[in-house]
Scaffold this motif. Structure first.
Motif, PDB file in Angstrom:
ATOM      1  N   THR A   1       0.831  -1.201   0.000  1.00  0.00           N
ATOM      2  CA  THR A   1       0.000   0.000   0.000  1.00  0.00           C
ATOM      3  C   THR A   1       0.868   1.254   0.000  1.00  0.00           C
ATOM      4  O   THR A   1       0.628   2.204  -0.762  1.00  0.00           O
ATOM      5  N   ARG A   2       1.888   1.255   0.819  1.00  0.00           N
ATOM      6  CA  ARG A   2       2.756   2.437   0.906  1.00  0.00           C
ATOM      7  C   ARG A   2       3.596   2.610  -0.357  1.00  0.00           C
ATOM      8  O   ARG A   2       3.871   3.736  -0.768  1.00  0.00           O
ATOM      9  N   LEU A   3       4.004   1.515  -0.974  1.00  0.00           N
ATOM     10  CA  LEU A   3       4.751   1.622  -2.225  1.00  0.00           C
ATOM     11  C   LEU A   3       3.892   2.257  -3.317  1.00  0.00           C
ATOM     12  O   LEU A   3       4.364   3.103  -4.090  1.00  0.00           O
ATOM     13  N   VAL A   4       2.621   1.847  -3.392  1.00  0.00           N
ATOM     14  CA  VAL A   4       1.727   2.424  -4.395  1.00  0.00           C
ATOM     15  C   VAL A   4       1.468   3.897  -4.089  1.00  0.00           C
ATOM     16  O   VAL A   4       1.419   4.741  -4.993  1.00  0.00           O
ATOM     17  N   LEU A   5       1.315   4.227  -2.808  1.00  0.00           N
ATOM     18  CA  LEU A   5       1.124   5.626  -2.429  1.00  0.00           C
ATOM     19  C   LEU A   5       2.337   6.471  -2.808  1.00  0.00           C
ATOM     20  O   LEU A   5       2.197   7.632  -3.219  1.00  0.00           O
ATOM     21  N   MET A   6       3.533   5.910  -2.677  1.00  0.00           N
ATOM     22  CA  MET A   6       4.732   6.635  -3.098  1.00  0.00           C
ATOM     23  C   MET A   6       4.648   7.011  -4.573  1.00  0.00           C
ATOM     24  O   MET A   6       5.009   8.124  -4.969  1.00  0.00           O
TER      25      MET A   6
ATOM     26  N   ARG B   1       8.435  11.062   1.248  1.00  0.00           N
ATOM     27  CA  ARG B   1       9.532  10.758   2.170  1.00  0.00           C
ATOM     28  C   ARG B   1       9.008  10.075   3.431  1.00  0.00           C
ATOM     29  O   ARG B   1       9.629   9.129   3.935  1.00  0.00           O
ATOM     30  N   GLN B   2       7.873  10.524   3.951  1.00  0.00           N
ATOM     31  CA  GLN B   2       7.293   9.881   5.131  1.00  0.00           C
ATOM     32  C   GLN B   2       7.014   8.397   4.862  1.00  0.00           C
ATOM     33  O   GLN B   2       7.303   7.528   5.696  1.00  0.00           O
ATOM     34  N   LEU B   3       6.449   8.113   3.702  1.00  0.00           N
ATOM     35  CA  LEU B   3       6.134   6.719   3.353  1.00  0.00           C
ATOM     36  C   LEU B   3       7.414   5.899   3.224  1.00  0.00           C
ATOM     37  O   LEU B   3       7.471   4.750   3.670  1.00  0.00           O
ATOM     38  N   SER B   4       8.433   6.499   2.630  1.00  0.00           N
ATOM     39  CA  SER B   4       9.713   5.798   2.489  1.00  0.00           C
ATOM     40  C   SER B   4      10.316   5.484   3.849  1.00  0.00           C
ATOM     41  O   SER B   4      10.858   4.392   4.066  1.00  0.00           O
ATOM     42  N   GLU B   5      10.204   6.423   4.789  1.00  0.00           N
ATOM     43  CA  GLU B   5      10.730   6.196   6.138  1.00  0.00           C
ATOM     44  C   GLU B   5       9.921   5.137   6.875  1.00  0.00           C
ATOM     45  O   GLU B   5      10.479   4.308   7.608  1.00  0.00           O
ATOM     46  N   GLN B   6       8.613   5.133   6.668  1.00  0.00           N
ATOM     47  CA  GLN B   6       7.775   4.099   7.292  1.00  0.00           C
ATOM     48  C   GLN B   6       8.132   2.709   6.782  1.00  0.00           C
ATOM     49  O   GLN B   6       8.101   1.722   7.528  1.00  0.00           O
ATOM     50  N   LEU B   7       8.475   2.623   5.498  1.00  0.00           N
ATOM     51  CA  LEU B   7       8.870   1.336   4.915  1.00  0.00           C
ATOM     52  C   LEU B   7      10.297   0.963   5.273  1.00  0.00           C
ATOM     53  O   LEU B   7      10.712  -0.174   5.040  1.00  0.00           O
ATOM     54  N   ASP B   8      11.045   1.933   5.822  1.00  0.00           N
ATOM     55  CA  ASP B   8      12.447   1.708   6.178  1.00  0.00           C
ATOM     56  C   ASP B   8      13.244   1.264   4.953  1.00  0.00           C
ATOM     57  O   ASP B   8      14.016   0.301   5.009  1.00  0.00           O
ATOM     58  N   ILE B   9      13.023   1.967   3.844  1.00  0.00           N
ATOM     59  CA  ILE B   9      13.752   1.663   2.614  1.00  0.00           C
ATOM     60  C   ILE B   9      15.198   2.126   2.772  1.00  0.00           C
ATOM     61  O   ILE B   9      15.461   3.303   2.996  1.00  0.00           O
TER      62      ILE B   9
END
Length: 917
Positions: free
Chosen positions: A497-502, A515-523
């Protein structure tokens, strides 16, 4: 000697505080402690180098490098602590080749085992295989030890890998001869695992696959620290390469007769490869069927032995697929394809992996796909007692009263199979929209079961995106965004879900949320290379240059760090004798160094820095020139991961492959366009006119290619997991490049022409003002454009166009400074150049005027956002959604609109500040 040791101990004690500060990443403290030591003992070489390391970590690079140069010039005592301090400095500077030079001098001055070992590892970091070989042999002569000799052999093997022609003729036979010598010295005995692995590797590279397999199956294999299962796979790989089909078939039959092996998919692949290859060699039908029946007997026996394992049942499907392709399938004996698919569904429909397992074989149903769908619907109906199709819009939401994960997965499976067969694409807009509603209502009743609920949310989002892509319904994409935000909040463990939102937020140019989504995913680490494409263009599309500069700098730092860490992995592999890993590590290093993302980040960072960040004109010219061109743009490595999000249907899978190639070319073409513009600009500043003309011709040729390749209006990507577009076509076909190209052309003419005709070569102020005003007019038109059915977020379009215009204006300003430097010189009071100077000054005034005009348009956009934010977004179709979903989406709409609106306002403020600078 005792006094020397005592002095060494005292020195180490004095430097301990410096080491501790560096270990704790406190460079400022380390610098202070180093200065204290040097104040009392100014000739302490190690302290000087550690001081340089502290300066480098404080980003005072010029001072740090100067200290290193001074120390290295007078270095005569190559003690270990000083050498290691130098090594850390050169690693931080990303200059591993200087470590080689350092240890070469140390080895010449003090040829001992430790120095030569470090010299070898320094060459390993640089993949200098020839010098590795020489150093390893010198080390072996100095200290006869088999590991050193094996280092030399592996260095020869890597030379053969880099140069296959010489490898076949000379290098691999040399490596084999060296290994034979080792074996003879050991009196025909295998002494260690490294010798066995390296011998097998050399045999394999020489094409002696059978001999390599025999070695790994001999008593020597007892030395290997490899599990029997992994060793068998390695042996079978070699037997397959040698086309020893009978042996492969026999070994696979034996292994797959054990329950612990039936889920090992590689074994099934080798079984079918060997049996069908043996059948193909036969001329008689009866002989062919003997081998086919042997393979089928293994399948049926495994299904009986382990009925709850997926492997044997997947193998049955693979067998039928291969038999159909070879024309050897007997339906009565081997099974009906549709029946087998449905049998698998009945067994495993409740597992999350069921669709991923089946998707490879769904096509074997041929024109009987309706039977597969009907069979799956029957399974779901049997499990659920009713399907999600039962309830109609407007009824009470009780059509899926389940919180059982297994039942929910069966619903997901049914919908995915339906879409894979193309039913969703074939449906009309109304039917697709209706399906979205039914699935979203089902989602309400599965929300307590995280994984299947998230999967249903993806299906709903895919349906909405398909409405946007195929029917031009901009509101559907916005609704997909809100629905996925709801899913991300409710099901925190779901990463897709977060990848698609990115992807969506990058498309809209909202870097803060991306950036928030990327940090949540810990990429992090290698994922920044494989998944970084999802958010790569967010900052520039959203007109946030400061964020873009930080993002691209961070990416550049990541690639430098990755290169250092991979180099250390190479060193560790040699030290541990893990020779089979070395080629893979070297390959990974090459892919990371040649990554499209790495090159694109470097070019984008130079572009933004040159246009907005740098004030000293010499620095601007230097960064525009950059490094030398990549060897071949086409040889850049595409490391993006598109498998993270499976395609919705078979047709879409092919479109995704095509789009992946197009997106690769688009990213390269965007980077190459910017690179060429900057190189021409640098040539205008301080280069030869011939080089400038050549680069400008290359630029024009490349722009013609881009104009033909990319349409002015960007088509939506096939799915939400694709790389978000950079809108290169919009940039190339629009008015944004014209002022830059006009100034470059005029500058080259002026430099080449006679001094008295330089003014005639430059454009008039009115001409440049007209070109710049056209850009600003495009932004104004976007602000005035009324929303249409296709419109998603018109203000995102405004921000994207404003970002393009601001980049062009800023670049023109810098370019005019460069032209002034070249035509007028640093002496701005040169009366002989008064006319040229005044002409250039008037052109600078034109860019300032354009900046003011763009700032005024941005103020209009600011007023539009602040006065009524909701008008900047599509309305939710409350009549379509049921009551609960309408409430959820409206609630999400408020927060999401606020996030996006704040991003727009921040971008407007930043652009206005840049234009005023």
């Amino acid at each position: 000697r005792g006094l020397a040791m005592s002095a060494k101990a005292v020195e180490e004690r004095r430097l301990r505080l410096v080491y501790d500060a560096l270990d704790n990443y406190n460079a400022k403290k380390a610098l202070q402690e180093a200065d204290k030591v040097l104040k009392k003992h100014p000739n302490t070489t190690t302290a000087k180098v550690l001081r340089a390391l502290a300066l480098i970590r404080l980003e005072r690079l010029v001072e740090g490098v100067a200290v290193l140069e001074e120390v290295q010039a007078g270095l005569d005592d190559y003690d270990e602590s000083t050498l290691q301090a130098f090594v850390h400095c050169f690693k931080e500077l990303n200059q591993p080749e200087r470590i080689c030079g350092l240890y070469e001098k140390a080895a010449a001055a003090k040829p001992d085992e430790g120095v030569y070992s470090h010299l070898f590892m320094s060459y390993a970091r640089c993949c200098n295989f020839k010098d590795q070989q020489k150093t390893a042999l010198a080390l072996y002569r100095l200290q006869p030890s088999q590991p050193y000799y094996l280092w030399a052999v592996m260095s020869v093997v890597m030379q053969a890998t880099e140069n296959p022609v010489m490898g076949e003729k000379m290098l691999l036979p040399l490596a084999q001869k060296m290994l034979t010598k080792v074996h003879e010295e050991n009196k025909g005995q295998w002494k260690n695992a490294q010798e066995v692995e390296l011998s097998a590797l050399v045999m394999e590279k020489q094409g002696l696959h059978s001999a390599a397999a025999d070695l790994l199956e001999s008593s020597a294999s007892q030395l290997l620290q490899t599990s029997s299962a992994m060793l068998l796979i390695r042996v079978l790989q070699l037997r397959v390469a040698a086309k020893q089909w009978s042996t492969v078939l026999q070994q696979c039959e034996e292994s797959l007769s054990k329950q612990e092996s039936v889920d090992q998919w590689l074994l099934w692949g080798y079984l079918f490869d060997s049996s069908f290859a043996l059948a193909a060699e036969c001329t008689e039908e009866v002989e062919k069927m003997k081998f086919i029946d042997r393979a089928f007997a293994v399948v049926t026996a495994a299904c009986e032995l382990a009925p709850g394992y997926r492997g044997p049942h997947m193998a049955h499907l693979e067998f039928v697929q291969r038999a159909l392709k070879a024309g050897l399938n007997e339906k009565e004996k081997h099974g009906d394809p549709v029946s087998l698919l449905l049998s698998y569904v009945r067994r495993f429909h409740s597992r999350p992996s069921c669709f991923v397992d089946l998707v490879k074989w769904l096509h074997i149903a041929g024109d009987r796909s309706n039977e597969v769908e009907a069979g799956i619907a029957a399974v779901v109906d049997e499990t659920m007692r009713k399907t999600i199709e039962v309830a109609q819009k407007g009824e009470d939401d009780t059509d899926l009263p389940t919180t059982n994960a297994a039942e929910c997965w069966s619903i997901v499976l049914q919908e995915r199979v339906r879409r894979w067969y193309g039913r969703e694409i074939a449906a009309g807009p109304a039917e697709r929209r209706s399906r979205v509603l039914r699935l979203s209502r089902a989602l309400l009743h599965t929300k307590s079961v995280q994984q299947p609920a998230a999967a249903l949310a993806h299906l709903v989002a895919e349906g909405l995106y398909l409405n946007y892509r195929m029917d031009g319904d901009g509101r559907s994409l916005y609704e997909a965004l809100l629905l996925l935000e709801t899913a991300a909040r409710n099901w925190q463990e779901d990463h897709l879900t977060r990848l698609v939102l990115m992807h969506i937020y990058t498309l809209f140019g909202i870097p803060s949320r991306m950036r928030q989504l990327s940090e949540q995913l810990d990429i992090k680490m290698v994922q920044r290379d494989s998944l970084g494409h999802l958010g790569f263009h967010a900052a520039e599309l959203g007109a946030q240059n400061h964020f873009g500069a930080m993002h691209y700098t961070s990416l550049g730092d990541f690639y430098d760090l990755a290169d250092r860490e991979i180099s250390e992995c190479l060193v560790t592999a040699y030290k541990n004798g893990s020779f089979t890993q070395i080629e893979g590590v070297v390959g990974m290093r090459r892919k990371m160094r040649k990554s499209i993302m790495a090159v694109a980040a470097d070019v984008a960072n130079r572009w933004i820095s040159a246009a907005f960040s740098l004030k000293v004109i010499d620095h601007v010219v230097t960064i525009m020139k950059g490094d030398d061109d990549p060897e071949e743009w086409e040889s850049l490595s595409d490391n993006r991961d598109y498998t993270i999000f499976p395609p919705a249907d078979e047709q879409l899978a092919e479109e995704i492959k095509e789009y992946a190639q197009l997106a690769r070319e688009e990213m390269m073409d965007l980077s190459r366009t910017r690179h060429l513009i900057m190189r021409v600009s640098a040539a205008v500043g301080r280069g030869s006119i011939e080089a400038g003309r050549g680069l400008f011709a290359n630029l024009n040729e490349h722009l013609q290619h881009c104009s033909k390749t990319y349409a002015a209006e960007q088509a939506p990507p096939p799915c939400l997991a694709n790389t978000p577009p950079s809108f290169l076509g919009e940039w190339v076909h629009g008015p944004f490049l014209t002022p830059i190209l006009r100034l470059l052309s005029a500058a080259l003419d002026a430099i080449e022409g006679a001094e008295e005709k330089q003014m005639e070569s430059l454009p008039k102020e009115t001409e440049l003002s007209s070109l710049l005003s056209t850009m600003v007019g495009a932004v104004s038109d976007a602000i005035n454009a009324p929303p249409t059915h296709n419109t998603v977020l018109q203000m995102s379009t405004v921000m994207r166009l404003a970002s393009r215009a601001a980049h062009s204006i800023a670049f023109c300003r810098q370019l005019l400074r460069i032209i002034t430097l070249r035509l007028v010189g640093e002496n701005q009071k040169n009366n002989a150049k008064k006319g040229v100077k005044e002409a250039l000054s008037s052109l600078v005034d034109a860019t300032k005027l354009a900046g003011c005009e763009l700032s005024d348009q941005l103020e209009r956009a600011n007023n539009k956002v602040t006065s009524n934010l909701d008008d900047c977004f599509p309305a939710i179709d409350e009549q379509f959604w049921n009551t609960e979903w309408a409430a959820l989406l409206l609630s999400e709409k408020r927060e999401t609109n606020s996030i996006i609106g704040n991003s727009w306002l921040a971008a407007i403020n930043e652009l206005q500040n840049c234009l005023r600078a």
